[in-house]
Design an enzyme around this catalytic site. Structure first.
Site, PDB file in Angstrom:
ATOM      1  N   ALA A  89       0.876  -1.442   0.136  1.00  0.00           N
ATOM      2  CA  ALA A  89       0.071  -0.045   0.096  1.00  0.00           C
ATOM      3  C   ALA A  89       0.934   1.393   0.101  1.00  0.00           C
ATOM      4  O   ALA A  89       1.753   1.458   0.694  1.00  0.00           O
ATOM      5  CB  ALA A  89      -0.764   0.014   1.220  1.00  0.00           C
ATOM      6  N   ALA A 106      -4.259   8.645  12.506  1.00  0.00           N
ATOM      7  CA  ALA A 106      -4.101   7.204  12.250  1.00  0.00           C
ATOM      8  C   ALA A 106      -3.040   6.830  11.109  1.00  0.00           C
ATOM      9  O   ALA A 106      -2.204   5.898  11.211  1.00  0.00           O
ATOM     10  CB  ALA A 106      -5.454   6.865  11.432  1.00  0.00           C
ATOM     11  N   LYS A 140      -0.395  -4.281  12.251  1.00  0.00           N
ATOM     12  CA  LYS A 140      -1.348  -3.300  12.535  1.00  0.00           C
ATOM     13  C   LYS A 140      -1.841  -3.604  14.130  1.00  0.00           C
ATOM     14  O   LYS A 140      -2.444  -2.587  14.625  1.00  0.00           O
ATOM     15  CB  LYS A 140      -2.664  -4.174  11.850  1.00  0.00           C
ATOM     16  CG  LYS A 140      -2.611  -3.925  10.256  1.00  0.00           C
ATOM     17  CD  LYS A 140      -1.932  -2.377   9.774  1.00  0.00           C
ATOM     18  CE  LYS A 140      -1.803  -2.767   8.298  1.00  0.00           C
ATOM     19  NZ  LYS A 140      -0.906  -1.132   7.770  1.00  0.00           N
ATOM     20  N   HIS A 163       0.429  -0.814  15.634  1.00  0.00           N
ATOM     21  CA  HIS A 163       0.027   0.211  15.040  1.00  0.00           C
ATOM     22  C   HIS A 163      -1.204   0.788  16.072  1.00  0.00           C
ATOM     23  O   HIS A 163      -1.200   2.066  16.309  1.00  0.00           O
ATOM     24  CB  HIS A 163      -0.800   0.375  13.594  1.00  0.00           C
ATOM     25  CG  HIS A 163      -1.051   1.440  12.917  1.00  0.00           C
ATOM     26  ND1 HIS A 163      -0.645   1.852  11.885  1.00  0.00           N
ATOM     27  CD2 HIS A 163      -1.856   2.557  13.344  1.00  0.00           C
ATOM     28  CE1 HIS A 163      -1.041   3.039  11.458  1.00  0.00           C
ATOM     29  NE2 HIS A 163      -1.809   3.611  12.412  1.00  0.00           N
ATOM     30  N   ARG A 177       7.828  -4.737  11.191  1.00  0.00           N
ATOM     31  CA  ARG A 177       8.712  -3.417  11.184  1.00  0.00           C
ATOM     32  C   ARG A 177       8.460  -2.642  12.452  1.00  0.00           C
ATOM     33  O   ARG A 177       7.631  -2.642  13.139  1.00  0.00           O
ATOM     34  CB  ARG A 177       8.222  -2.503  10.002  1.00  0.00           C
ATOM     35  CG  ARG A 177       8.111  -3.307   8.564  1.00  0.00           C
ATOM     36  CD  ARG A 177       7.183  -2.315   7.680  1.00  0.00           C
ATOM     37  NE  ARG A 177       7.234  -3.306   6.307  1.00  0.00           N
ATOM     38  CZ  ARG A 177       6.272  -2.757   5.384  1.00  0.00           C
ATOM     39  NH1 ARG A 177       5.231  -1.842   5.670  1.00  0.00           N
ATOM     40  NH2 ARG A 177       6.305  -3.192   4.160  1.00  0.00           N
ATOM     41  N   ASP A 218       7.178   3.548   1.609  1.00  0.00           N
ATOM     42  CA  ASP A 218       6.372   5.029   1.806  1.00  0.00           C
ATOM     43  C   ASP A 218       6.306   5.277   3.326  1.00  0.00           C
ATOM     44  O   ASP A 218       5.821   6.262   3.556  1.00  0.00           O
ATOM     45  CB  ASP A 218       5.267   5.164   1.264  1.00  0.00           C
ATOM     46  CG  ASP A 218       4.161   4.109   1.847  1.00  0.00           C
ATOM     47  OD1 ASP A 218       4.107   2.884   1.807  1.00  0.00           O
ATOM     48  OD2 ASP A 218       2.945   4.736   2.256  1.00  0.00           O
TER      49      ASP A 218
END
Length: 275
Positions: free
Chosen positions: A17, A48, A56, A59, A163, A189
């Protein structure tokens, strides 16, 4: 036997993504907002986006650790969010993500031609993501339908640590039969994805305009006035400074020229670890 430094690249490890699919990286960020909202807790799209690139669950934990979000959670539930609460949010996030991933599955313009050009240079195409395997299965299926098939895919829950740890990138090295991490490039990114590549000993390329940092659709990106785009590039470049990418480019379309430059540097005896 003496160590022989690689003279040219063997593989590129691509994020998903914001790198190859989903210009602007909207699929994961919007779902975080929706998942928190179902628990009565407001999280903005900008908030977010902050930890994007992590697995996730991590996150969500990072979002819950932010004082302003933790305070909103406390006002609703009369306690600060625990790991069990994070797991509950994650378990709501997952079906929403799977349900809506197709809404943001389009390939980034020029990605297929770029990947073909990389293969023509003899490079293998690895990939990894902050998505868990159950989501990656859907992402990979949609990408295949659109013409993109990576040589290898590693989801965040298929390694001991996601990560910014190097495990996913190194899993690609092993699976692809790469002889030296210095012969690999990690393209991402997000700063956790660049740290992943750095920690794995690879060359790293950060994308400034197609992903999470700019957070625009392709059409909005193309419509930006030149002076505003330059300002955004500078802002995003500062965001990446701590992760120390070797290169900053707008989108994956600019990658082949970087590959040529890295090959020239390898031929001169340079290494990613020394830069």
């Amino acid at each position: 036997m003496n160590y022989q430094q690689p003279k040219q690249l063997q593989a590129v490890v691509l994020d998903w993504a914001g790198t190859v699919v989903d210009f602007g990286s909207f699929a994961p960020t919007q779902i975080f907002v929706e998942a928190f909202a179902e628990f009565g807790v407001e999280v903005s799209l900008e908030e977010a986006r902050g930890p994007m690139g992590m697995g996730k669950w991590d996150h969500i934990r990072t979002l819950c650790n932010q004082p302003q979000i933790a305070e909103r959670y406390r006002k609703v539930f009369d306690r600060l969010p625990t790991d069990d609460d994070v797991t509950a949010l994650y378990e709501r996030f997952m079906p929403l993500q799977i349900e809506k991933i197709a809404l943001h599955s389009a390939l980034i313009p020029g990605a297929l031609n770029t990947i073909d050009a990389l293969r023509d240079k003899g490079l293998k195409i690895g990939s990894c993501s902050g998505y868990p395997a159950v989501v990656m299965e859907k992402v990979v299926e949609l990408a295949r339908h659109n013409g993109y098939v990576a040589d290898h895919v590693v989801a965040t829950d298929e390694v001991p640590n996601g990560r910014p740890h190097p495990a996913q990138a190194l899993a690609n090295v092993i699976a692809l039969g790469v002889s030296d991490v210095a012969a690999c490039v990690k393209v991402d990114d997000t700063w956790p994805g660049i740290l992943e590549g750095r920690s794995a000993g690879m060359w790293t390329v950060a994308l400034t305009c197609s992903g999470n940092a700019l957070g625009l659709t392709y059409e909005q990106f193309k419509a930006l006035p030149a002076d505003q785009l330059d300002s955004e590039r500078q802002r995003i470049g500062k965001m990446f400074e701590g992760s120390r990418p070797h290169y900053l480019i707008d989108t994956i379309v600019d990658l082949p020229a970087v590959i040529d430059d890295i090959n020239a540097r390898l031929a001169r005896g340079e290494t990613p670890q020394g830069c």
